[in-house]
Design an enzyme around this catalytic site. Structure first.
Site, PDB file in Angstrom:
ATOM      1  N   GLU A  32      -1.918   0.467   5.848  1.00 46.41           N
ATOM      2  CA  GLU A  32      -2.196  -0.821   6.447  1.00 46.41           C
ATOM      3  C   GLU A  32      -1.380  -0.859   7.739  1.00 46.41           C
ATOM      4  OE1 GLU A  32      -1.291  -4.133   3.901  1.00 46.41           O
ATOM      5  OE2 GLU A  32      -1.813  -5.532   5.496  1.00 46.41           O
ATOM      6  N   ARG A 259       5.372   6.531  -6.731  1.00 46.18           N
ATOM      7  CA  ARG A 259       5.771   6.395  -5.339  1.00 46.18           C
ATOM      8  C   ARG A 259       7.168   6.969  -5.175  1.00 46.18           C
ATOM      9  NH1 ARG A 259       5.886   1.699  -2.060  1.00 46.18           N
ATOM     10  NH2 ARG A 259       3.828   1.276  -2.828  1.00 46.18           N
ATOM     11  N   LYS A 269       8.248  -2.134   3.781  1.00 53.58           N
ATOM     12  CA  LYS A 269       8.065  -2.383   5.204  1.00 53.58           C
ATOM     13  C   LYS A 269       8.640  -3.737   5.594  1.00 53.58           C
ATOM     14  CE  LYS A 269       3.732  -0.817   5.001  1.00 53.58           C
ATOM     15  NZ  LYS A 269       2.333  -0.527   5.325  1.00 53.58           N
TER      16      LYS A 269
HETATM   17  P1  ATP Z   1       4.831  -1.546   1.686  1.00 51.21           P
HETATM   18  O1  ATP Z   1       4.744  -1.991   0.273  1.00 51.21           O
HETATM   19  O2  ATP Z   1       6.174  -1.117   2.133  1.00 51.21           O
HETATM   20  O3  ATP Z   1       4.158  -2.474   2.646  1.00 51.21           O
HETATM   21  P2  ATP Z   1       2.504  -0.055   1.294  1.00 51.21           P
HETATM   22  O4  ATP Z   1       2.430   0.791   0.100  1.00 51.21           O
HETATM   23  O5  ATP Z   1       1.807  -1.357   1.206  1.00 51.21           O
HETATM   24  O6  ATP Z   1       3.990  -0.198   1.728  1.00 51.21           O
HETATM   25  P3  ATP Z   1       0.474   1.081   2.855  1.00 51.21           P
HETATM   26  O7  ATP Z   1       0.339   1.092   4.323  1.00 51.21           O
HETATM   27  O8  ATP Z   1      -0.487   0.260   2.086  1.00 51.21           O
HETATM   28  O9  ATP Z   1       1.954   0.673   2.550  1.00 51.21           O
HETATM   29  O10 ATP Z   1       0.508   2.556   2.293  1.00 51.21           O
HETATM   30  C1  ATP Z   1      -0.389   3.569   2.667  1.00 51.21           C
HETATM   31  C2  ATP Z   1      -0.387   4.627   1.620  1.00 51.21           C
HETATM   32  O11 ATP Z   1       0.924   5.163   1.457  1.00 51.21           O
HETATM   33  C3  ATP Z   1      -0.820   4.080   0.286  1.00 51.21           C
HETATM   34  O12 ATP Z   1      -1.760   4.972  -0.264  1.00 51.21           O
HETATM   35  C4  ATP Z   1       0.426   4.060  -0.530  1.00 51.21           C
HETATM   36  O13 ATP Z   1       0.147   4.317  -1.870  1.00 51.21           O
HETATM   37  C5  ATP Z   1       1.261   5.179   0.098  1.00 51.21           C
HETATM   38  N1  ATP Z   1       2.676   4.904  -0.057  1.00 51.21           N
HETATM   39  C6  ATP Z   1       3.354   3.846   0.394  1.00 51.21           C
HETATM   40  N2  ATP Z   1       4.640   3.896   0.029  1.00 51.21           N
HETATM   41  C7  ATP Z   1       4.796   5.050  -0.663  1.00 51.21           C
HETATM   42  C8  ATP Z   1       5.895   5.692  -1.300  1.00 51.21           C
HETATM   43  N3  ATP Z   1       7.110   5.152  -1.310  1.00 51.21           N
HETATM   44  N4  ATP Z   1       5.676   6.874  -1.916  1.00 51.21           N
HETATM   45  C9  ATP Z   1       4.460   7.430  -1.901  1.00 51.21           C
HETATM   46  N5  ATP Z   1       3.394   6.882  -1.323  1.00 51.21           N
HETATM   47  C10 ATP Z   1       3.541   5.706  -0.703  1.00 51.21           C
HETATM   48 MG    MG Z   2      -0.132  -1.890   1.010  1.00 50.11          MG
END
Ligand code: ATP
Ligand code: MG
Length: 766
Positions: A32, A259, A269
Site C-alpha cells: 500500500e 511476518r 509504518k
Molecule cells: P503496516 O502494517 O506497517 O502498514 P503492511 O503490512 O500494511 O504494513 P503493506 O504495504 O500492506 O504493509 O505490505 C505489503 C506486503 O508486505 C504485504 O504482502 C505484507 O504481507 C508484506 N509485509 C509487510 N510487513 C511485513 C513483515 N514484517 N514481514 C513480512 N512481510 C511483510
Molecule cells: Mg497493509
C-alpha cells in the site's frame, strides 16, 4: 539465487505435479503506498520475486492503492526504487489496484444481481454491534432484504456522490451467524469523498481490502497469493468472493507465512512515520531506520539484505528474529567487498623525537591482506593515533600504548612512548615517542615481540572528516512490549554519535559518495551519499567489526540463561548432558544418523561422535568444517577440545563464524601458520566477529614468523616468475610492492603474516 525449499515451494511443487505449468506461476508484491518499505517488506519481496525466479514464472509489483486517505505518489516512487535496488524486476507487470476500480464496481453490481450483496444504511458502529462476537450469533441488518433494484439504485447513487461519507455501505450477504467473524456480511465498499493520488475525484466510493485484494489477484492471473498470518481468517472470504464472482482461470489461492519481526526494531509504518514526523530521525532514509532507504543510506548492500531474507527463511509461526542475524549478514557481505583503510576517530597527537624532521616515508600498504592492489601511506614525524589506544595507567594485559610501552603502527614502524605532554587543563595533549628506525614494515630487527598494533595517520597528510557512528535505534529488545509504555521512550540515546574531526589517510579522503571501507579496528563505513561533497566525504558507520550487543542483558523480561551449576551443588534429578543427547537421538533419527556417520564413515570415537551429534546446528557446523578442511579427525578434535570449551553453553547457531571458517583455522594451524595457543585466541575472536581466520591472524599479528625459510622460498619464486616487475621496482616503481605482497601472500596461502612477508620482500629488493 539458491534453490530454496519451504512449505510454499512444497505447495507449488505439488501444483506443478498436478499439471500447473511452471511458467504460469505468478506471485505479487502488493504494497500500500502509504509509507516507505522496511526490512519486513524486503523479506516479502525476496520471497515473492525469488519464487518467480526459481520457477521461471513472474512476480507483479502491484500498488494496493484502495485507501486514498494516507497514500501518496511519493511513496509509489520510493517503493519502486527500493524493489529495483534490492535487485528485482517486475518486467511489464507494474499494476495499480486503482486501475481496476471500474471493473470492481461492475463485479459488485454483479453480486447485487445475484442477491449476494446489499446496501446497508446503518452506521459502521451499528454494523459492528450487530456482528456480535465469538460464540454469539450476529443479527441481520434491517436493510438486508432490500430488493435488487433498490440496491442497484442506491449503489449507483453512492458512486455518483449523492451521499455523505458513512451514510451507506455495500455489504456481502453471507451469514450473520457464521463462526468466522470475517464472514458476517463484510463490508465491500464505503463512501469516502477523498481525492485519490491517481484517480483524482473520479471515485468517492472505495473497495475494502478483503473484496479488492482477491479480485486484483484474479484479474492479474496470480496463482499463489502470499500474505502474512494476520490474513489467515480472511482467506475464507477471499475464496468466497472469487467463487461468488466465478469464471477465473487460474483461480488464485492465498497462503500465509509469518511476518518478519526483528528485536530492537519497530516495523509498523504508522510508528515509523511518527519517528519521521516528530523529527526523532532525519527522515525515512535516516541510517538508523529499518527502512530499505535507511539501510541503503547506512551502507548496507542489497546482497546482505537478500542473504538475511534467505537466512530467516519462511515460517508458519511468528517468531522474533535476533537483530544480530541481520548484522551478521551485513558484516559477512562487507568483509568480502571492502578495502581496509586507516581512520583515527578521536585523534591524539604523537610526535616522533628521532624521526628526521621533514622526511616522509611513503609506505605501500595493500588495500586488503588477500589482494594485489595497494596504496601509498605517508609516514612522518607527527602522527595521530586513537585517544583510546593510549592509557596512562594501563590495566593488566594492556597491549596498546602506555608510558614506556612499545607498539606497532600498522604497516609501518614500532614506536615507544617516552613522554606525556599535558595541556593547561591537565588533559593529555600529545605524546612524545621514539621510533625504531630499523623496524620498517613493523618487525623489530632483533626479533623482539611487540604485541599491540595500532592504526594511525600522518598529521600533515591526513584529511579531517566528519564520521557518524550509528547504533541500534532502540535499546530495548522489544520496544513495544508494554502497551502502556510509549515506544519512543525505548529509543537508544546513543544511536548516533558524531566525530566531527576524525583524521583519515589521504588515499580515502578523495573517495566518492557511496564508497565503502573497513576502517581497521573500527568497523565498516560508507561515504554518505547525501552529505558528502567532492573532496569532503562524510562517513556513516555501517556496523562495527563485532557484535557489541551480544552480551547485553535482555530487557524484555525474558529469563536470562542461568550459570552452569557447580559440581558441589546438591545432586538433582535432572538428566546428565550425555543422557539428554542420547534421548534426543532416540527421538530424532537425523541426530542418530549423524552419530552413525561420524563413527562409521569418519572413524571418530564414540565419545567424540556423541558430543558432535548433540544438535542439528552443531552437526551442520562440523560437516561444513570437515568439508573445508578435508579430514574429519583433526576437525573433530578441534571442535571437541577447543570450540566447545570456548563457546561453553552458547548454541552453535548463534555463533558468528561458520563451519567453513572453522575448518580453515584448523588448516592454518596444521600448516604452521599460527601456533595452537594463538589459534585459540583467534577462535575467540572468530566466534564473536564472524571474520575469516587468516584475516584475524594478520590483524592480531599472531602469524608465525618462525617459518622464515618458507617465506623466503615464496619470495624467491615470485621474483623468478616476474623479472620485469623486479626491474621496474628497482628502478623506483614503488607501487609494485603491493603486487609482490599479493603474489607472495597468495603463494603462501595465508600461512605467513603480512608483516613478515613485507620484511622479506624489502630485504631482497634493496
Ligand atoms: P503496516 O502494517 O506497517 O502498514 P503492511 O503490512 O500494511 O504494513 P503493506 O504495504 O500492506 O504493509 O505490505 C505489503 C506486503 O508486505 C504485504 O504482502 C505484507 O504481507 C508484506 N509485509 C509487510 N510487513 C511485513 C513483515 N514484517 N514481514 C513480512 N512481510 C511483510
Ligand atoms: Mg497493509
Amino acid at each position: 539465487m539458491s534453490e530454496r525449499s519451504n512449505f510454499i515451494t512444497d505447495i507449488i511443487d505439488a501444483d506443478i505435479a498436478n499439471g500447473l505449468p511452471a511458467s504460469q506461476i505468478a506471485t505479487r508484491f502488493p504494497p500500500e503506498p502509504n509509507g516507505f518499505l522496511h526490512i519486513g517488506h524486503a523479506k516479502s519481496i525476496c520471497l515473492n520475486f525469488g519464487l518467480a525466479l526459481q520457477y521461471g514464472g513472474r512476480c507483479h509489483l502491484r500498488f494496493d492503492d484502495t485507501n486514498p486517505a494516507k497514500e501518496d505518489i511519493a511513496y509509489v516512487e520510493s517503493i519502486q526504487n527500493d524493489v529495483r535496488w534490492l535487485g528485482f524486476d517486475w518486467g511489464d507487470h507494474l499494476h495499480f489496484a486503482s486501475d481496476y476500480f471500474e471493473r470492481m464496481f461492475e463485479i459488485a453490481n454483479g453480486l447485487i444481481d445475484k442477491g449476494l450483496a446489499y446496501v446497508d444504511s446503518q452506521s459502521v458502529d451499528e454494523i459492528r454491534e450487530q456482528r456480535a462476537g465469538f460464540g454469539k450469533p450476529g443479527t441481520n441488518s434491517p436493510f438486508r432484504e432490500r430488493s435488487i433494484e433498490e440496491n442497484r439504485d442506491l449503489f449507483a447513487k453512492m458512486r455518483a456522490g449523492d451521499f455523505e461519507d458513512g451514510s451507506h455501505v455495500l455489504r456481502a450477504k453471507i451469514d450473520m451467524t457464521h463462526p468466522n467473524m470475517v464472514m458476517r456480511d463484510p463490508l465491500l465498499y464505503r463512501i469516502r469523498h477523498i481525492t485519490h493520488h491517481r484517480t483524482g475525484d473520479a471515485w468517492c466510493i472505495y473497495p475494502m481490502y478483503d473484496f479488492a485484494h482477491c479480485l486484483e489477484d484474479a484479474i492479474e492471473g496470480i496463482t499463489h497469493s502470499i500474505c502474512t498470518l494476520e490474513f489467515e481468517s480472511a482467506r475464507e472470504l477471499y475464496d468466497w468472493v472469487l467463487d461468488a464472482v466465478g469464471g477465473w482461470d487460474p483461480l488464485p489461492h492465498q497462503y500465509e507465512f509469518a511476518r518478519l519481526k526483528l528485536d530492537y526494531t519497530v516495523m509498523s509504518k504508522r510508528k515509523l512515520l511518527r519517528l519521521v514526523e516528530d523529527g526523532t530521525v532525519s527522515g525515512w532514509d535516516d541510517p538508523r531506520m529499518p527502512t530499505i532507504a535507511g539501510l541503503r543510506r547506512r551502507g548496507v548492500t542489497p546482497e546482505a539484505i537478500r542473504a538475511f531474507a534467505e537466512m530467516v527463511g519462511v515460517a508458519k509461526n511468528n517468531t522474533v528474529v535476533d537483530y544480530g542475524k541481520l548484522e551478521y549478514c551485513i558484516r559477512q557481505d562487507l568483509e568480502a567487498r571492502t578495502q581496509r583503510a586507516m581512520c583515527v576517530l578521536n585523534p591524539l597527537k604523537v610526535e616522533l623525537r628521532n624521526w628526521p624532521k621533514d622526511f616522509v616515508d611513503k609506505l605501500q600498504v595493500p588495500w586488503r591482506p588477500d589482494g594485489d592492489e595497494s596504496r601509498e601511506i605517508p609516514f612522518s614525524s607527527t602522527l595521530f593515533i586513537e585517544r583510546d589506544d593510549f592509557s596512562e595507567e594501563p590495566p593488566k594485559g594492556w597491549r596498546r600504548l602506555a608510558p614506556g610501552a612499545e607498539v606497532r603502527l600498522m604497516g609501518a614502524y614500532l614506536i615507544r612512548c617516552q613522554e606525556v605532554v599535558r595541556g593547561d587543563d591537565g588533559a593529555v595533549e600529545r605524546l612524545i615517542c621514539t621510533v625504531d628506525l630499523h623496524s620498517r614494515g613493523g618487525q623489530a630487527a632483533d626479533g623482539r615481540k611487540v604485541k599491540g598494533t595500532l592504526h594511525w595517520v600522518s598529521e600533515a597528510h591526513a584529511a579531517t572528516v566528519s564520521v557518524r557512528l550509528y547504533d541500534r535505534l532502540f535499546s530495548a529488545a522489544n520496544p513495544e512490549a508494554d502497551p502502556d509504555v510509549d515506544f519512543v521512550t525505548q529509543l537508544n540515546p546513543n544511536s548516533l554519535k558524531t566525530q566531527p574531526d576524525a583524521k583519515i589517510e589521504p588515499a580515502v579522503a578523495t573517495c566518492d559518495p557511496g564508497e565503502r571501507f573497513q576502517f581497521v579496528r573500527q568497523g565498516y563505513f560508507i561515504a554518505d551519499t547525501n552529505d558528502s561533497k567532492p573532496g569532503a566525504p562524510v562517513f556513516n558507520r555501517v556496523i562495527g567489526l563485532r557484535d557489541s550487543w551480544a552480551k547485553a542483558p535482555k530487557t524484555d523480561g525474558r529469563p536470562t540463561r542461568k550459570k552452569a551449576k557447580k559440581r558441589d551443588d546438591k545432586p538433582s534429578n535432572k538428566r546428565t548432558r550425555a543422557e539428554v543427547r542420547s534421548a534426543a537421538r532416540a527421538e530424532n533419527p537425523a541426530l542418530q544418523s549423524a552419530m552413525d556417520h561420524f563413527v562409521g564413515e569418519w572413524k571418530l570415537s564414540e565419545s567424540d561422535a556423541d558430543l558432535l551429534s548433540a544438535d542439528l546446528d552443531l552437526i551442520a557446523f562440523v560437516k561444513a568444517a570437515v568439508a573445508s578442511h578435508g579430514t574429519p579427525a583433526p576437525v573433530a578434535s578441534w571442535v571437541v577440545n577447543q570450540l566447545l570449551g570456548v563457546i561453553k553453553d552458547t548454541p552453535v547457531a548463534s555463533l558468528l563464524c561458520n563451519g567453513t571458517q572453522f575448518g580453515q583455522l584448523v588448516s592454518l594451524v596444521e600448516a604452521g601458520g599460527v601456533s595452537k595457543s594463538a589459534a585459540r585466541n583467534v577462535l575467540g575472536h572468530m566466534v564473536e566477529s564472524g571474520r575469516d581466520p587468516a584475516v584475524l591472524i594478520d590483524e592480531l599479528g599472531v602469524g608465525r614468523q618462525e617459518d622464515a625459510g618458507l617465506v623466503d622460498e615464496a619470495v624467491d619464486a615470485v621474483f623468478t616468475e616476474h623479472p620485469s616487475e623486479v626491474e621496474r621496482f628497482l628502478g623506483g616503481d614503488q607501487k609494485l610492492m603491493g603486487f609482490f605482497m599479493g603474489k607472495t601472500m597468495r603463494a603462501l596461502r595465508g600461512r605467513a603474516d603480512g608483516q613478515a612477508v613485507r620484511t622479506a620482500l624489502l630485504s631482497r629488493l634493496k
